[in-house]
Design a protein around this motif. Structure first.
Motif, PDB file in Angstrom:
ATOM      1  N   SER A  45       0.828  -1.208   0.000  1.00 11.57           N
ATOM      2  CA  SER A  45       0.000   0.000   0.000  1.00 11.57           C
ATOM      3  C   SER A  45       0.862   1.257   0.000  1.00 11.57           C
ATOM      4  O   SER A  45       0.588   2.213  -0.732  1.00 11.57           O
ATOM      5  CB  SER A  45      -0.939   0.009   1.209  1.00 11.57           C
ATOM      6  N   SER A  47       3.815   1.691  -1.198  1.00 11.26           N
ATOM      7  CA  SER A  47       4.471   1.937  -2.479  1.00 11.26           C
ATOM      8  C   SER A  47       3.471   2.508  -3.491  1.00 11.26           C
ATOM      9  O   SER A  47       3.801   3.402  -4.266  1.00 11.26           O
ATOM     10  CB  SER A  47       5.180   0.670  -2.996  1.00 11.26           C
ATOM     11  N   TYR A  48       2.236   2.015  -3.442  1.00 14.70           N
ATOM     12  CA  TYR A  48       1.213   2.578  -4.334  1.00 14.70           C
ATOM     13  C   TYR A  48       0.930   4.040  -3.973  1.00 14.70           C
ATOM     14  O   TYR A  48       0.791   4.892  -4.850  1.00 14.70           O
ATOM     15  CB  TYR A  48      -0.074   1.761  -4.243  1.00 14.70           C
ATOM     16  N   LEU A  94      -9.845   7.394  -1.029  1.00 13.87           N
ATOM     17  CA  LEU A  94      -9.321   6.063  -1.354  1.00 13.87           C
ATOM     18  C   LEU A  94      -8.947   5.365  -0.055  1.00 13.87           C
ATOM     19  O   LEU A  94      -8.107   5.871   0.695  1.00 13.87           O
ATOM     20  CB  LEU A  94      -8.073   6.187  -2.249  1.00 13.87           C
ATOM     21  N   VAL A  95      -9.597   4.255   0.237  1.00 15.96           N
ATOM     22  CA  VAL A  95      -9.260   3.470   1.425  1.00 15.96           C
ATOM     23  C   VAL A  95      -8.354   2.330   0.978  1.00 15.96           C
ATOM     24  O   VAL A  95      -8.758   1.490   0.164  1.00 15.96           O
ATOM     25  CB  VAL A  95     -10.532   2.900   2.093  1.00 15.96           C
ATOM     26  N   MET A  96      -7.130   2.300   1.477  1.00 16.86           N
ATOM     27  CA  MET A  96      -6.197   1.250   1.074  1.00 16.86           C
ATOM     28  C   MET A  96      -6.647  -0.096   1.641  1.00 16.86           C
ATOM     29  O   MET A  96      -7.060  -0.200   2.798  1.00 16.86           O
ATOM     30  CB  MET A  96      -4.775   1.575   1.551  1.00 16.86           C
ATOM     31  N   ARG A  97      -6.521  -1.115   0.803  1.00 14.32           N
ATOM     32  CA  ARG A  97      -6.898  -2.470   1.191  1.00 14.32           C
ATOM     33  C   ARG A  97      -5.696  -3.396   1.125  1.00 14.32           C
ATOM     34  O   ARG A  97      -4.809  -3.160   0.301  1.00 14.32           O
ATOM     35  CB  ARG A  97      -7.987  -2.980   0.244  1.00 14.32           C
ATOM     36  N   ASP A 119     -12.443   4.467  -5.682  1.00 14.83           N
ATOM     37  CA  ASP A 119     -11.878   3.142  -5.995  1.00 14.83           C
ATOM     38  C   ASP A 119     -12.887   2.012  -5.724  1.00 14.83           C
ATOM     39  O   ASP A 119     -12.502   0.871  -5.492  1.00 14.83           O
ATOM     40  CB  ASP A 119     -10.570   2.906  -5.235  1.00 14.83           C
ATOM     41  N   ILE A 231       1.178  -8.009  -9.563  1.00 15.12           N
ATOM     42  CA  ILE A 231       2.349  -7.318  -9.013  1.00 15.12           C
ATOM     43  C   ILE A 231       2.912  -8.219  -7.926  1.00 15.12           C
ATOM     44  O   ILE A 231       2.351  -8.343  -6.841  1.00 15.12           O
ATOM     45  CB  ILE A 231       2.005  -5.927  -8.461  1.00 15.12           C
ATOM     46  N   MET A 239      10.449  -7.082  -9.155  1.00 15.62           N
ATOM     47  CA  MET A 239       9.015  -7.027  -9.430  1.00 15.62           C
ATOM     48  C   MET A 239       8.685  -7.821 -10.690  1.00 15.62           C
ATOM     49  O   MET A 239       9.368  -7.701 -11.700  1.00 15.62           O
ATOM     50  CB  MET A 239       8.557  -5.572  -9.611  1.00 15.62           C
ATOM     51  N   PRO A 259       7.338  -4.283 -14.383  1.00 15.85           N
ATOM     52  CA  PRO A 259       6.554  -3.044 -14.238  1.00 15.85           C
ATOM     53  C   PRO A 259       6.341  -2.349 -15.588  1.00 15.85           C
ATOM     54  O   PRO A 259       6.822  -2.832 -16.607  1.00 15.85           O
ATOM     55  CB  PRO A 259       7.440  -2.202 -13.315  1.00 15.85           C
ATOM     56  N   GLY A 260       5.598  -1.236 -15.530  1.00 10.39           N
ATOM     57  CA  GLY A 260       5.401  -0.448 -16.745  1.00 10.39           C
ATOM     58  C   GLY A 260       4.153  -0.825 -17.528  1.00 10.39           C
ATOM     59  O   GLY A 260       3.961  -0.368 -18.651  1.00 10.39           O
ATOM     60  N   GLY A 263      -0.158  -1.657 -13.777  1.00  8.56           N
ATOM     61  CA  GLY A 263       0.106  -0.991 -12.502  1.00  8.56           C
ATOM     62  C   GLY A 263       0.615   0.432 -12.637  1.00  8.56           C
ATOM     63  O   GLY A 263       0.544   1.216 -11.686  1.00  8.56           O
ATOM     64  N   SER A 264       1.102   0.790 -13.807  1.00 13.93           N
ATOM     65  CA  SER A 264       1.573   2.165 -13.983  1.00 13.93           C
ATOM     66  C   SER A 264       0.461   3.084 -14.483  1.00 13.93           C
ATOM     67  O   SER A 264       0.667   4.282 -14.615  1.00 13.93           O
ATOM     68  CB  SER A 264       2.798   2.207 -14.905  1.00 13.93           C
TER      69      SER A 264
END
Ligand SMILES: Nc1nc(=O)c2c([nH]1)NC[C@@H]1CN(c3ccc(C(=O)N[C@@H](CCC(=O)O)C(=O)O)cc3)C=[N+]21
Length: 286
Positions: A45, A47-48, A94-97, A119, A231, A239, A259-260, A263-264
């Motif tokens: 979470s 990192s996001y 936004l509530v992180m899960r 979200d 991810i 990653m 990545p890229g 998720g980006s």
């Protein structure tokens, strides 16, 4: 070698468009605001959140981090959500899960205002995704998949789409979003009997199972569009997605990297939703 579907390119194009929209709002004295709520400090979470904060600042969205202690009670959590529902400077929440185990997602998900629920936490928004009703907020990650498909002009109508994974954050809502575009959907999961047989038939294959490099070359049909939502971090801490990219890229027609990739684009979709929530508020007051 498959064409690479670059999430970075999609995020860049969408981000520029959104920045223009925010500039217009700002000329009217309005600044779109997002509150990100995290209980504790889970590394995925965090990192996001870092990426989302950076994206918001590039686009011009006011992003506030509400970091709450791990031992916060469910009651205190709900009262914080109510406070953000009432806050006029906050357009999106936004509530992180996942939330810690002692806070029941099934109880608190009703508390976030559906109009600020960028979200798709509240069942009111989930229902809209399921019924194909416009005007709600779909979850950001599956929406990022749709942004990539649209950006590259990949048609869904009549296509065989196979999704591996049935989570409420990706697989299920994405299936409904693709169904709305007239794809023929198959959802695979851990009890699927012959997974390779199902995935090989896909014209559009989405990996959203959360298992590192589980989609192997012999599971992908020649020329398929392969979208990797995973991810994960491999044994070397690198990653990686749910797709064995190095092998699958030789058989797929188009493929997203990790990545890229998907998720980006997620945080740019989040920004898009905040701007829409902001406009909805303005329109409701006009
Ligand atoms: N309500 C909720 N919504 C989420 O969307 C959500 C969540 N909770 N909980 C945690 C997970 C984790 N997650 C990540 C997404 C992208 C990267 C990531 O690193 N993405 C980029 C690089 C960073 C960037 O470009 O911003 C990439 O794939 O290349 C990491 C983590 C979202 N999550």
């Amino acid at each position: 070698m498959a064409d690479i579907l670059s999430g970075k390119e999609v995020a860049q194009a969408l981000g520029e468009k959104l920045k223009g929209e925010v500039d217009q709002l700002k000329s009217r004295g309005i600044v779109p605001g997002l509150a990100i709520v995290i209980v504790g400090d889970r590394p995925d979470s965090m990192s996001y959140i870092k990426g989302a904060q950076k994206k918001c600042s590039e686009i011009g969205i006011d992003c506030r981090l509400v970091q709450l202690p791990e031992d916060l009670s469910e009651k205190e959590f709900v009262s914080k959500i109510h406070q953000l529902n009432e806050d006029r400077n906050v357009h999106g929440i936004l509530v992180m899960r996942p939330l810690p185990a002692h806070i029941s997602e099934d109880r608190v998900k009703y508390e976030i205002s559906p109009l600020k629920d960028v979200d798709c936490f509240n069942p009111a928004n989930i229902a809209k995704v399921m019924s194909g009703e416009e005007g709600g907020f779909a979850p950001c990650t599956p929406s990022a998949v749709m942004e990539i498909l649209d950006h590259y002009g990949i048609e869904l109508g009549g296509k065989r789409a196979v999704i591996v994974g049935r989570s409420m954050v990706v697989g299920r809502p994405l299936a409904m979003m693709m169904l709305r575009r007239n794809a023929t959907l198959t959802i695979c999961h851990t009890k699927t009997v012959d997974l390779a047989k199902e995935t090989s038939r896909a014209e559009i294959l989405v990996a959203a199972a959360g298992k590192a490099r589980m989609i192997k070359k012999d599971m992908v049909g020649s020329g398929a569009v392969v979208i990797d939502v995973g991810i994960n971090f491999d044994e070397n801490g690198k990653m990686c997605g749910d797709v064995d990219f190095e092998a699958v890229k030789d058989v797929a027609g188009k493929i997203t990297p990790v990545p890229g990739g998907v998720g980006s684009v997620t945080s740019t979709v989040l920004a898009k939703h905040v701007i829409r929530a902001c406009r909805m508020l303005i329109d409701s007051e006009a």
